[in-house]
Design a protein around this motif. Structure first.
Motif, PDB file in Angstrom:
ATOM      1  N   TYR A 215      51.235  41.456  47.670  1.00 31.99           N
ATOM      2  CA  TYR A 215      50.983  41.313  46.239  1.00 31.99           C
ATOM      3  C   TYR A 215      52.015  40.388  45.596  1.00 31.99           C
ATOM      4  O   TYR A 215      51.730  39.709  44.612  1.00 31.99           O
ATOM      5  CB  TYR A 215      51.028  42.675  45.551  1.00 31.99           C
ATOM      6  N   ILE A 364      36.873  47.592  43.870  1.00 30.76           N
ATOM      7  CA  ILE A 364      36.991  46.178  44.233  1.00 30.76           C
ATOM      8  C   ILE A 364      35.677  45.683  44.838  1.00 30.76           C
ATOM      9  O   ILE A 364      35.224  44.562  44.550  1.00 30.76           O
ATOM     10  CB  ILE A 364      38.165  45.968  45.213  1.00 30.76           C
ATOM     11  N   PRO A 572      42.565  40.076  42.715  1.00 38.38           N
ATOM     12  CA  PRO A 572      42.049  41.380  43.169  1.00 38.38           C
ATOM     13  C   PRO A 572      41.058  42.014  42.202  1.00 38.38           C
ATOM     14  O   PRO A 572      40.270  42.870  42.603  1.00 38.38           O
ATOM     15  CB  PRO A 572      43.322  42.228  43.293  1.00 38.38           C
ATOM     16  N   PRO A 575      37.406  39.461  43.395  1.00 42.38           N
ATOM     17  CA  PRO A 575      37.434  38.650  44.621  1.00 42.38           C
ATOM     18  C   PRO A 575      36.075  38.026  44.905  1.00 42.38           C
ATOM     19  O   PRO A 575      35.043  38.684  44.796  1.00 42.38           O
ATOM     20  CB  PRO A 575      37.830  39.652  45.700  1.00 42.38           C
ATOM     21  N   MET A 595      44.994  44.560  51.065  1.00 39.23           N
ATOM     22  CA  MET A 595      45.227  43.117  51.087  1.00 39.23           C
ATOM     23  C   MET A 595      44.389  42.436  52.166  1.00 39.23           C
ATOM     24  O   MET A 595      43.942  41.297  51.995  1.00 39.23           O
ATOM     25  CB  MET A 595      46.707  42.814  51.331  1.00 39.23           C
ATOM     26  N   LEU A 598      40.909  41.148  51.115  1.00 39.01           N
ATOM     27  CA  LEU A 598      40.802  40.121  50.079  1.00 39.01           C
ATOM     28  C   LEU A 598      40.701  38.716  50.666  1.00 39.01           C
ATOM     29  O   LEU A 598      41.070  38.485  51.819  1.00 39.01           O
ATOM     30  CB  LEU A 598      42.002  40.221  49.135  1.00 39.01           C
ATOM     31  N   THR A 604      40.806  31.560  47.818  1.00 40.27           N
ATOM     32  CA  THR A 604      41.162  32.105  46.503  1.00 40.27           C
ATOM     33  C   THR A 604      41.438  30.986  45.520  1.00 40.27           C
ATOM     34  O   THR A 604      40.887  30.955  44.409  1.00 40.27           O
ATOM     35  CB  THR A 604      42.409  33.008  46.606  1.00 40.27           C
TER      36      THR A 604
END
Length: 680
Positions: A215, A364, A572, A575, A595, A598, A604
């Motif tokens: 993170y 998520i 997060p 995503p 994690m 993701l 990203t």
């Protein structure tokens, strides 16, 4: 001067923009009901077509013209000079009449009324002859000159050769059959956006195909790319909290999916006892369903669609069913999440009482599914494809002199350019959907086709949609409140516009161009039983349909486009892809494991770069109903436009005042920040 000879003083006005002038030679002819003049060169000698200039020319007709009804313009390139497009504002014409003076036998010019022929567009040499009309907008039945009726038909036939239909995806609305921006021409183009500032901090990650290590890495990137975004900072601080999950269903970048339910889906494996701890004391699931406090998110449209491969790694999609409860504080809280449509022992229902990591990961997964539906269905299909569908039909079936052509085009015109660019880049091989999102190029046609099948006319009309979904009266549903007020304001404006040209429903029946227009939309739009009007019987039906188009291409697009970066900068929370399959058991996920689900670093940042660019206003941004076209300054329209502008300004002030008292940032639907067109 002989009795049969007529003279006209003609003044050609070039628009004031810095690139509006041209070196080209301009030829002009006057066309009357009884004859026309031979072409005459306008810009000779000291007269040049400079930005903001006027070019006067005297035109002599050797025979009678009758009533002057058209002006024909034609550009010709000069040898040795660039062939530049020219933007004509308008042309003024005054017939010179002569009177006897003082009995001496002499004559002198006598003032007569000036006729104005509006142009307000770019002209190119490749366009050939361009004819400008004098007079007001009108319906076909109100044309008094046969030449004007013929010209009206001739222009539509020409447009139908230039603007053709093409199938993009089976089962989805069709698009324009053009291959390049040059085919589009300057009048259907818009100025590109300015680069987003935070691209500077994102574009250097293209080579990192590995996962985020922690993170802390995400927070470091966010500190540079999101530090100036108040909403993104709030998202980062509260994204794990249940109340904010529900708040985003109402006021996030995709406020179109949540709906009230009085009956649980049969494939959702929940029981009354399972949910009792999350309901008011003494109440039951049956009672809450009856009261209307239970809401549902259902992503069944994603069921069975193929997931993408990114950086050589298989990604995964889920098809969640998420129940939410409206509590006694007016908050909408998630109370159950099932990640796949088919119930079974390997498809558990996650609850707020589960381990914190299990519950967070389930939320998520919902946001990941929402990203796919938001981008392709709520955003691209419902605003971009809708705008292009109506733009192509308008260009093909409604001539420029038709009042609905002029009302619609400021809102749909630039959809052609943005969609051409999207199909050539974002939605193409090596584009962001190919390289960075869970719904890749294989998913795209399936999802667009399925989403199109689920579109209904009522879902595109704000009052009907909000009522059908049961979100119109929720206390924290600010999108619903604002969307309804914007819709009502636009609807009053459209009704007033329609009233100017249609004296009654009989005029609607007689408007063959209008019926060809809606037939073109239905033929090339939503081919299932979508509830779209197959024809128009009343002025009210026309007004509602036109309001739907304008709202979809302005206010709705602003809501689902401008806000998406705010909710995605902290990745997060939103995503675009997931690198591990949905969990099939509870209690097997740790904080560090999350994690690994993701997206990779480069995908990203690639998504965030695209969202940053999409969130920038166009270079020629025009706020909602702040029209730049000359026709809206006409005496018959000025009062209507001023009234809607005043209403939207008052509405914006009300929204801003309300938001100043909210405890959390809200990317509000402020009319003064909404562009006229979908291309933003």
């Amino acid at each position: 001067m002989t009795a049969s000879c007529q003279e006209y003083e003609v003044i050609v006005h070039t628009s004031p923009g810095p690139t509006c002038g041209t070196f080209n030679r301009l030829w002009l002819s006057l066309i009357g009901s009884e004859g026309e003049t031979p072409p005459i060169s306008v810009n000779e000698g000291d007269h040049h077509l400079l930005p903001g200039s006027t070019c006067p020319v005297l035109v002599r007709a050797s025979g009678p013209l009758g009533c002057l009804i058209l002006i024909r313009l034609h550009l010709e390139a000069r040898t040795g000079f660039p062939n530049l497009d020219w933007h004509c504002s308008h042309v003024e014409v005054r017939r010179l009449a002569y009177r006897q003076e003082g009995g001496r036998g002499g004559t002198g010019p006598e003032d007569t009324a000036v006729q104005v022929f509006l142009c307000d567009r770019w002209l190119r040499m490749a366009d050939g002859n361009v004819e400008l009309r004098s007079g007001k907008l009108c319906l076909l039945k109100d044309e008094t000159e046969e030449k004007l009726k013929q010209q009206r038909l001739r222009l539509l036939q020409h447009q139908q050769k230039l603007i053709r239909w093409r199938k993009f995806v089976d089962g989805a609305p069709q698009c324009v059959d053009l291959n390049s921006m040059s085919e589009l021409g300057p009048n259907l183009s818009y100025t590109n956006k300015s680069p987003a500032a935070n691209l500077h901090y994102l574009k250097g990650f293209a080579s990192r195909v590995d996962a985020w290590r922690s993170y802390a890495e995400l927070e470091l990137v966010f500190a540079h790319s999101g530090h100036q975004n108040n909403i993104a900072r709030f998202v980062k601080a509260h994204w794990k909290e249940d109340w904010y999950f529900g708040y985003q269903c109402l006021n996030g970048c995709n406020p179109l999916l949540l709906r009230q339910t009085h009956l649980l889906p049969p494939n959702l494996s929940v029981t009354c006892d399972m949910l009792r701890p999350f309901l008011p004391e003494g109440s039951s699931l049956e009672q809450e369903l009856e009261k209307g406090t239970i809401y549902l998110l259902d992503y069944e449209v994603l069921d069975g669609v193929p997931a993408n491969v990114i950086n050589g790694k298989q990604t995964y999609l889920s098809t969640p069913l998420c129940l939410l409860h409206l509590n006694q504080r007016g908050q909408l809280l998630p109370i159950a999440i099932q990640l796949q449509q088919t119930p079974g022992p390997q498809n558990p229902v996650f609850l707020p009482s589960d381990d914190g990591c299990d519950w967070l990961l389930a939320k998520i997964w919902v946001h990941n599914a929402d990203f796919q539906c938001h981008q392709l269905a709520s955003h691209y299909l419902r605003t971009h494809m809708m705008g292009e569908l109506c733009c192509v039909a308008t260009l093909r079936q409604l001539p420029e002199v038709h009042p609905l052509h002029q009302l619609l085009m400021p809102h749909v015109r630039s959809s052609l350019q943005i969609n051409l660019q999207a199909r050539a880049s974002l939605l193409a091989v090596n584009g962001v959907f190919d390289k960075a999102t869970g719904s890749g190029l294989q998913t795209l046609p399936v999802l667009l086709s399925r989403a199109s099948e689920r579109i209904h006319y009522r879902s595109l009309c704000v009052p009907d949609d909000l009522m059908d979904r049961g979100v119109d009266k929720l206390p924290q549903s600010y999108y619903a409140q604002d969307a309804l007020r914007v819709w009502d304001t636009l609807h009053r404006f459209v009704v007033s516009w329609v009233d100017v040209y249609y004296s009654g429903d009989d005029d609607v029946h007689q408007d063959s161009e209008l019926h060809h227009w809606i037939a073109d939309i239905n033929t090339h739009g939503f081919t299932h039983d979508s509830g779209f009007p197959q024809s128009f019987q009343t002025k009210a039906e026309v007004s509602k349909f036109v309001t739907m188009i304008i709202f979809s291409c302005s206010a709705l697009h602003a809501a689902v486009n401008f806000s998406q970066l705010d909710f995605s900068l902290w990745m997060p929370n939103c995503p675009a892809s997931m690198l591990r399959p949905p969990p099939q058991v509870k209690g097997a996920v740790t904080k560090d494991d999350i994690m690994s689900f993701l997206p990779d670093v480069n995908s990203t940042c690639r998504v965030l770069m695209v969202l940053s660019m999409l969130s920038q206003p166009a270079g020629n941004f025009v706020p909602l109903c702040q029209y730049k076209e000359a026709i809206f300054r006409d005496s018959s329209h000025r009062r209507l436009v001023e009234e809607v502008q005043a209403e939207l300004k008052a509405l914006s002030d009300d929204i801003s005042e309300r938001n100043s008292h909210l405890e959390l940032p809200y990317p509000y639907l402020c009319p003064c920040s909404i562009e006229n067109s979908v291309a933003i």
